[in-house]
Design a protein around this motif. Structure first.
Motif, mmCIF file in Angstrom:
data_model
loop_
_atom_site.group_PDB
_atom_site.id
_atom_site.type_symbol
_atom_site.label_atom_id
_atom_site.label_comp_id
_atom_site.label_asym_id
_atom_site.label_seq_id
_atom_site.Cartn_x
_atom_site.Cartn_y
_atom_site.Cartn_z
ATOM 1 N N GLY A 1 0.809 -1.208 0.000
ATOM 2 C CA GLY A 1 0.000 0.000 0.000
ATOM 3 C C GLY A 1 0.841 1.256 0.000
ATOM 4 O O GLY A 1 2.067 1.212 0.112
ATOM 5 N N PRO A 2 0.172 2.400 -0.153
ATOM 6 C CA PRO A 2 0.890 3.667 -0.210
ATOM 7 C C PRO A 2 1.469 4.062 1.148
ATOM 8 O O PRO A 2 0.937 3.692 2.192
ATOM 9 C CB PRO A 2 -0.179 4.672 -0.657
ATOM 10 C CG PRO A 2 -1.472 4.051 -0.270
ATOM 11 C CD PRO A 2 -1.273 2.560 -0.303
ATOM 12 N N TYR A 3 2.572 4.794 1.106
ATOM 13 C CA TYR A 3 3.183 5.310 2.329
ATOM 14 C C TYR A 3 3.848 6.645 2.027
ATOM 15 O O TYR A 3 4.100 7.003 0.874
ATOM 16 C CB TYR A 3 4.213 4.336 2.909
ATOM 17 C CG TYR A 3 5.432 4.149 2.040
ATOM 18 C CD1 TYR A 3 6.537 4.991 2.163
ATOM 19 C CD2 TYR A 3 5.474 3.153 1.071
ATOM 20 C CE1 TYR A 3 7.645 4.830 1.350
ATOM 21 C CE2 TYR A 3 6.585 2.993 0.267
ATOM 22 C CZ TYR A 3 7.665 3.830 0.409
ATOM 23 O OH TYR A 3 8.757 3.689 -0.392
ATOM 24 N N SER A 4 4.136 7.364 3.083
ATOM 25 C CA SER A 4 4.844 8.631 2.988
ATOM 26 C C SER A 4 5.765 8.732 4.198
ATOM 27 O O SER A 4 5.369 8.400 5.312
ATOM 28 C CB SER A 4 3.828 9.773 2.986
ATOM 29 O OG SER A 4 4.448 10.995 2.726
ATOM 30 N N GLN A 5 7.011 9.153 3.957
ATOM 31 C CA GLN A 5 7.963 9.270 5.056
ATOM 32 C C GLN A 5 8.901 10.450 4.818
ATOM 33 O O GLN A 5 9.091 10.879 3.685
ATOM 34 C CB GLN A 5 8.759 7.985 5.235
ATOM 35 C CG GLN A 5 9.588 7.571 4.047
ATOM 36 C CD GLN A 5 10.192 6.181 4.204
ATOM 37 O OE1 GLN A 5 9.883 5.432 5.109
ATOM 38 N NE2 GLN A 5 11.070 5.832 3.292
ATOM 39 N N LEU A 6 9.441 10.964 5.914
ATOM 40 C CA LEU A 6 10.457 12.003 5.830
ATOM 41 C C LEU A 6 11.823 11.374 6.027
ATOM 42 O O LEU A 6 11.980 10.466 6.851
ATOM 43 C CB LEU A 6 10.269 13.032 6.946
ATOM 44 C CG LEU A 6 9.052 13.929 6.923
ATOM 45 C CD1 LEU A 6 9.050 14.834 8.153
ATOM 46 C CD2 LEU A 6 9.014 14.768 5.655
ATOM 47 N N LEU A 7 12.807 11.868 5.308
ATOM 48 C CA LEU A 7 14.211 11.572 5.589
ATOM 49 C C LEU A 7 14.802 12.872 6.102
ATOM 50 O O LEU A 7 14.680 13.908 5.446
ATOM 51 C CB LEU A 7 14.962 11.139 4.330
ATOM 52 C CG LEU A 7 14.542 9.861 3.640
ATOM 53 C CD1 LEU A 7 15.487 9.574 2.479
ATOM 54 C CD2 LEU A 7 14.527 8.700 4.605
ATOM 55 N N ARG A 8 15.420 12.805 7.265
ATOM 56 C CA ARG A 8 16.121 13.959 7.827
ATOM 57 C C ARG A 8 17.606 13.621 7.812
ATOM 58 O O ARG A 8 18.063 12.788 8.587
ATOM 59 C CB ARG A 8 15.660 14.219 9.247
ATOM 60 C CG ARG A 8 14.228 14.658 9.371
ATOM 61 C CD ARG A 8 13.904 14.896 10.826
ATOM 62 N NE ARG A 8 12.522 15.230 11.034
ATOM 63 C CZ ARG A 8 11.834 14.916 12.122
ATOM 64 N NH1 ARG A 8 12.412 14.242 13.107
ATOM 65 N NH2 ARG A 8 10.585 15.259 12.235
ATOM 66 N N ALA A 9 18.335 14.264 6.935
ATOM 67 C CA ALA A 9 19.762 13.976 6.780
ATOM 68 C C ALA A 9 20.582 15.101 7.403
ATOM 69 O O ALA A 9 20.361 16.279 7.119
ATOM 70 C CB ALA A 9 20.104 13.821 5.306
ATOM 71 N N ALA A 10 21.521 14.725 8.250
ATOM 72 C CA ALA A 10 22.408 15.677 8.910
ATOM 73 C C ALA A 10 23.425 16.223 7.908
ATOM 74 O O ALA A 10 23.631 15.644 6.836
ATOM 75 C CB ALA A 10 23.131 14.984 10.060
ATOM 76 N N PRO A 11 24.077 17.320 8.255
ATOM 77 C CA PRO A 11 25.146 17.819 7.387
ATOM 78 C C PRO A 11 26.243 16.759 7.191
ATOM 79 O O PRO A 11 26.505 15.950 8.086
ATOM 80 C CB PRO A 11 25.698 19.023 8.159
ATOM 81 C CG PRO A 11 24.574 19.459 9.049
ATOM 82 C CD PRO A 11 23.850 18.196 9.413
ATOM 83 N N HIS A 12 26.844 16.793 6.026
ATOM 84 C CA HIS A 12 27.979 15.922 5.679
ATOM 85 C C HIS A 12 27.633 14.427 5.755
ATOM 86 O O HIS A 12 28.471 13.617 6.118
ATOM 87 C CB HIS A 12 29.202 16.262 6.535
ATOM 88 C CG HIS A 12 29.540 17.718 6.472
ATOM 89 N ND1 HIS A 12 30.087 18.312 5.354
ATOM 90 C CD2 HIS A 12 29.353 18.708 7.378
ATOM 91 C CE1 HIS A 12 30.232 19.602 5.586
ATOM 92 N NE2 HIS A 12 29.795 19.874 6.794
ATOM 93 N N ALA A 13 26.411 14.090 5.376
ATOM 94 C CA ALA A 13 25.993 12.680 5.282
ATOM 95 C C ALA A 13 26.238 12.197 3.858
ATOM 96 O O ALA A 13 25.997 12.933 2.902
ATOM 97 C CB ALA A 13 24.515 12.533 5.632
ATOM 98 N N ALA A 14 26.738 10.993 3.722
ATOM 99 C CA ALA A 14 26.923 10.375 2.405
ATOM 100 C C ALA A 14 26.236 9.021 2.429
ATOM 101 O O ALA A 14 26.462 8.221 3.338
ATOM 102 C CB ALA A 14 28.400 10.221 2.088
ATOM 103 N N ILE A 15 25.392 8.780 1.449
ATOM 104 C CA ILE A 15 24.649 7.525 1.362
ATOM 105 C C ILE A 15 25.124 6.784 0.122
ATOM 106 O O ILE A 15 24.918 7.249 -1.004
ATOM 107 C CB ILE A 15 23.127 7.781 1.297
ATOM 108 C CG1 ILE A 15 22.684 8.593 2.515
ATOM 109 C CG2 ILE A 15 22.370 6.464 1.214
ATOM 110 C CD1 ILE A 15 21.274 9.114 2.424
#
Length: 160
Positions: free
Chosen positions: A64-78
């Motif tokens: 089903g559908p979803y919605s989420q926030l990503l909160r990324a700190a400064p100097h984050a690398a994914i």
């Protein structure tokens, strides 16, 4: 108000915040209210210690559908990874640097300021990083989703 009533209200409030509403439920939040929401973690996040996930609506680990926030700190690398299911994202605040490919490549990063929109097609590898400021990204998609790193050694969940 009795101590018992207060305890019930606190327990109810904690449960209500821990379980996001269904997508079909009425939902209206200001930026300040979104900022105050507690981190939930869960499916679809990178597992990166500098990136917090907040479920807003639905459950990304279920159909089903979803919605989420990503909160990324400064100097984050994914590092490069992909997800099951198509996802659409909007940069709400900060400047997000986002690219597509099976390996992190700074030359492929596109600078996406607040208001930018991008997609994460199902199983399409992508990567991201932040600069000197935190970034908040709103992601919507159809679950269930997951996060699979292109290089298993990059997976922060794996016991290396």
């Amino acid at each position: 108000m009795s101590r018992w009533t207060m305890t019930l209200l606190v327990a109810f409030a904690a449960t209500a915040q821990a379980t996001p509403p269904a997508v079909s439920d009425p939902y209206a939040k200001t930026p300040a209210e979104l900022s105050a929401l507690a981190t939930t973690g869960g499916a679809g996040g990178s597992g990166n210690a500098k990136v917090q996930v907040v479920r807003l609506l639905g459950d990304p680990s279920r159909s089903g559908p979803y919605s989420q926030l990503l909160r990324a700190a400064p100097h984050a690398a994914i590092p490069a990874h992909h997800h099951a299911g198509d996802r659409v994202a909007t940069v709400l605040s900060g400047t997000w640097h986002f690219g597509y490919g099976s390996k992190f490549d700074a030359r492929k990063l596109k600078t996406l300021p607040a208001g930018s929109v991008y997609t994460e097609p199902a199983n399409a590898a992508h990567f991201a990083q932040t600069g000197d400021e935190p970034v908040t990204v709103l992601i919507t998609g159809m679950g269930p989703t997951d996060t699979v790193y292109e290089n298993p050694a990059d997976d922060p969940h794996a016991g290396h």
